[in-house]
Design a protein around this motif. Sequence first.
Motif, mmCIF file in Angstrom:
data_model
loop_
_atom_site.group_PDB
_atom_site.id
_atom_site.type_symbol
_atom_site.label_atom_id
_atom_site.label_comp_id
_atom_site.label_asym_id
_atom_site.label_seq_id
_atom_site.Cartn_x
_atom_site.Cartn_y
_atom_site.Cartn_z
ATOM 1 N N GLY A 227 0.814 -1.199 0.000
ATOM 2 C CA GLY A 227 0.000 0.000 0.000
ATOM 3 C C GLY A 227 0.856 1.260 0.000
ATOM 4 N N THR A 228 0.216 2.386 0.285
ATOM 5 C CA THR A 228 0.933 3.663 0.279
ATOM 6 C C THR A 228 0.466 4.551 1.424
ATOM 7 O OG1 THR A 228 -0.683 4.657 -1.224
ATOM 8 C CG2 THR A 228 1.267 3.648 -2.221
ATOM 9 N N ILE A 229 1.317 5.492 1.773
ATOM 10 C CA ILE A 229 0.979 6.570 2.701
ATOM 11 C C ILE A 229 1.135 7.870 1.921
ATOM 12 C CG2 ILE A 229 1.610 7.757 4.834
ATOM 13 C CD1 ILE A 229 2.526 5.065 5.941
ATOM 14 N N GLN A 230 0.053 8.619 1.793
ATOM 15 C CA GLN A 230 0.022 9.811 0.944
ATOM 16 C C GLN A 230 -0.157 11.077 1.782
ATOM 17 O OE1 GLN A 230 0.394 9.881 -2.388
ATOM 18 N NE2 GLN A 230 0.540 7.657 -2.618
ATOM 19 N N ASP A 231 0.293 12.191 1.204
ATOM 20 C CA ASP A 231 0.068 13.512 1.803
ATOM 21 C C ASP A 231 0.506 13.572 3.259
ATOM 22 O OD1 ASP A 231 -1.093 14.430 -0.578
ATOM 23 O OD2 ASP A 231 -3.025 13.554 -0.001
ATOM 24 N N HIS A 232 1.624 12.916 3.559
ATOM 25 C CA HIS A 232 2.154 12.968 4.923
ATOM 26 C C HIS A 232 2.830 14.329 5.112
ATOM 27 C CE1 HIS A 232 3.697 11.306 8.697
ATOM 28 N NE2 HIS A 232 4.803 11.988 8.429
ATOM 29 N N VAL A 233 2.381 15.073 6.115
ATOM 30 C CA VAL A 233 2.873 16.440 6.299
ATOM 31 C C VAL A 233 3.277 16.682 7.751
ATOM 32 C CG1 VAL A 233 1.527 17.397 4.394
ATOM 33 C CG2 VAL A 233 0.524 17.305 6.677
ATOM 34 N N PHE A 234 4.341 17.464 7.915
ATOM 35 C CA PHE A 234 4.735 18.001 9.217
ATOM 36 C C PHE A 234 5.656 19.188 8.974
ATOM 37 C CE2 PHE A 234 8.118 15.015 8.216
ATOM 38 C CZ PHE A 234 9.280 15.659 8.633
ATOM 39 N N HIS A 235 5.403 20.260 9.628
ATOM 40 C CA HIS A 235 6.277 21.440 9.660
ATOM 41 C C HIS A 235 6.856 21.794 8.283
ATOM 42 C CE1 HIS A 235 8.425 24.505 11.755
ATOM 43 N NE2 HIS A 235 9.605 24.068 11.379
ATOM 44 N N GLY A 236 5.960 21.941 7.302
ATOM 45 C CA GLY A 236 6.415 22.357 5.974
ATOM 46 C C GLY A 236 6.887 21.241 5.081
ATOM 47 N N VAL A 237 6.943 20.011 5.576
ATOM 48 C CA VAL A 237 7.359 18.865 4.768
ATOM 49 C C VAL A 237 6.115 18.126 4.274
ATOM 50 C CG1 VAL A 237 8.531 16.630 4.793
ATOM 51 C CG2 VAL A 237 9.545 18.586 5.981
ATOM 52 N N ARG A 238 6.092 17.781 3.005
ATOM 53 C CA ARG A 238 5.034 16.940 2.443
ATOM 54 C C ARG A 238 5.694 15.822 1.656
ATOM 55 N NH1 ARG A 238 -0.437 17.226 1.189
ATOM 56 N NH2 ARG A 238 -0.518 19.320 2.075
ATOM 57 N N ASP A 239 5.277 14.565 1.905
ATOM 58 C CA ASP A 239 5.929 13.440 1.245
ATOM 59 C C ASP A 239 4.942 12.300 1.109
ATOM 60 O OD1 ASP A 239 7.901 11.942 0.050
ATOM 61 O OD2 ASP A 239 9.351 12.138 1.685
ATOM 62 N N ALA A 240 5.317 11.295 0.334
ATOM 63 C CA ALA A 240 4.526 10.073 0.166
ATOM 64 C C ALA A 240 5.471 8.889 0.222
ATOM 65 C CB ALA A 240 3.773 10.100 -1.161
ATOM 66 N N PHE A 241 4.987 7.771 0.777
ATOM 67 C CA PHE A 241 5.826 6.602 0.986
ATOM 68 C C PHE A 241 5.140 5.376 0.401
ATOM 69 C CE2 PHE A 241 5.770 9.173 5.023
ATOM 70 C CZ PHE A 241 6.821 10.012 4.652
ATOM 71 N N GLY A 242 5.968 4.471 -0.142
ATOM 72 C CA GLY A 242 5.441 3.251 -0.722
ATOM 73 C C GLY A 242 6.191 2.029 -0.246
ATOM 74 N N PRO A 243 5.889 0.857 -0.791
ATOM 75 C CA PRO A 243 6.515 -0.389 -0.358
ATOM 76 C C PRO A 243 8.038 -0.309 -0.391
ATOM 77 C CG PRO A 243 4.665 -0.853 -1.800
ATOM 78 C CD PRO A 243 4.863 0.627 -1.826
ATOM 79 N N GLY A 244 8.658 -0.705 0.717
ATOM 80 C CA GLY A 244 10.107 -0.687 0.839
ATOM 81 C C GLY A 244 10.662 0.550 1.496
ATOM 82 N N ASP A 245 9.877 1.627 1.569
ATOM 83 C CA ASP A 245 10.365 2.867 2.185
ATOM 84 C C ASP A 245 10.422 2.735 3.704
ATOM 85 O OD1 ASP A 245 10.717 4.243 -0.159
ATOM 86 O OD2 ASP A 245 8.743 5.212 -0.109
ATOM 87 N N THR A 246 11.487 3.279 4.284
ATOM 88 C CA THR A 246 11.609 3.422 5.731
ATOM 89 C C THR A 246 11.886 4.889 6.016
ATOM 90 O OG1 THR A 246 12.436 1.175 6.085
ATOM 91 C CG2 THR A 246 12.924 2.782 7.792
ATOM 92 N N VAL A 247 11.049 5.503 6.855
ATOM 93 C CA VAL A 247 11.141 6.938 7.104
ATOM 94 C C VAL A 247 10.916 7.224 8.589
ATOM 95 C CG1 VAL A 247 10.295 7.494 4.793
ATOM 96 C CG2 VAL A 247 8.672 7.309 6.696
ATOM 97 N N VAL A 248 11.259 8.443 8.977
ATOM 98 C CA VAL A 248 10.853 8.979 10.278
ATOM 99 C C VAL A 248 9.602 9.811 10.043
ATOM 100 C CG1 VAL A 248 11.471 10.471 12.203
ATOM 101 C CG2 VAL A 248 13.216 9.027 11.153
ATOM 102 N N PHE A 249 8.525 9.538 10.767
ATOM 103 C CA PHE A 249 7.278 10.254 10.524
ATOM 104 C C PHE A 249 7.409 11.746 10.806
ATOM 105 C CE2 PHE A 249 3.709 6.853 10.653
ATOM 106 C CZ PHE A 249 3.704 6.829 9.264
ATOM 107 N N ALA A 250 8.074 12.117 11.900
ATOM 108 C CA ALA A 250 8.239 13.526 12.253
ATOM 109 C C ALA A 250 9.178 13.604 13.448
ATOM 110 C CB ALA A 250 6.892 14.162 12.600
ATOM 111 N N PRO A 251 9.813 14.752 13.688
ATOM 112 C CA PRO A 251 10.563 14.918 14.936
ATOM 113 C C PRO A 251 9.645 14.688 16.138
ATOM 114 C CG PRO A 251 11.098 16.677 13.402
ATOM 115 C CD PRO A 251 9.938 15.931 12.800
ATOM 116 N N PRO A 252 10.193 14.226 17.259
ATOM 117 C CA PRO A 252 9.351 13.856 18.408
ATOM 118 C C PRO A 252 8.448 14.966 18.923
ATOM 119 C CG PRO A 252 11.592 13.056 18.704
ATOM 120 C CD PRO A 252 11.618 13.932 17.490
#
Length: 318
Positions: free
Chosen positions: A76-101
Amino acid sequence: MGTLLFDSDDLDVTEDFLSRAYARMRIGSSTPEASRTRIRRDVMASVSVDEIDLDFDMSYAVTPLGKICLCTVHEGTIQDHVFHGVRDAFGPGDTVVFAPPELSYAGRVHAARYNITMLDPGLLDQVAATDAGPQAEPVRLTGHRPHSPAAARHLKHTIIHLRDHVLSDPAVYQQPLVASASGQLLAASVLAAFPHTAATDPRAQDRTDAHPATVRRAVAHIDDHADQPLTVAEIAAAAHVTVRALQYAFRRHLGTTPLAYLRRTRLAHAHRDLQAADPLGGVTVADIAARWGFAHPGRFAALYRDAYGTSPSRTLHT
């Protein structure tokens, strides 16, 4: 600590669970009549690993977690992920930090199966070089995507190791040395994967402090406290130097790292316990390995064979 299983098709129940498991949040669905959520959560001190399976599209808005929250997307996918001016999308295989704590975030999950791994930010300070003194700033991550595919793969392998070989067995993760070593392993892998503020190169004073006496003090502290949870920061404090100076001193005089020396010391203790154990008394190699911070029996056996030229099971039954 332990394992928690959640399975519900009630969106309100799911929102309540997620708010208690993570932080206060609001979720929504375009298909509330079909909103099944399945979660397996495994928790030990300072670290949690969740496998989440959603068969619907879910929007989310989350208040600050106070923790480092990693996400690895399986399907699946994660779309329109936003925090503090950042907008991104993630798909299979991606590893990310969702946002600073300390920041909120929001986005949309599209029928995804993904992993959420959370750790206390203080774990980064336990394994990273920070400036000494009362004004020292905590180590922070400065990017939400790994700086290389190789670093991302190593981090994913670490998470899988924790999930499958540590958190899957209460007899293992309840051992204090396993919990400590596993938390530090995860923190080190996070620092290896993401850009951060930790200092890496020794400064002039660090080089000056990296003399044999520093190593002797650090080795004495490790030898005296090998049966207790230890961090690089604690060893450096016992040696009266910075983490950078400690790491440089071990590299310069011993050709190793403080944590590698600690692992070798604990391996020697496990060796002595195997020699002293009664093979008919019910104790196992895995029991002794976990007691000394080795969560994976196969890896312990490989380290043991390299050090002693035989298998731990043979030592136990000799």
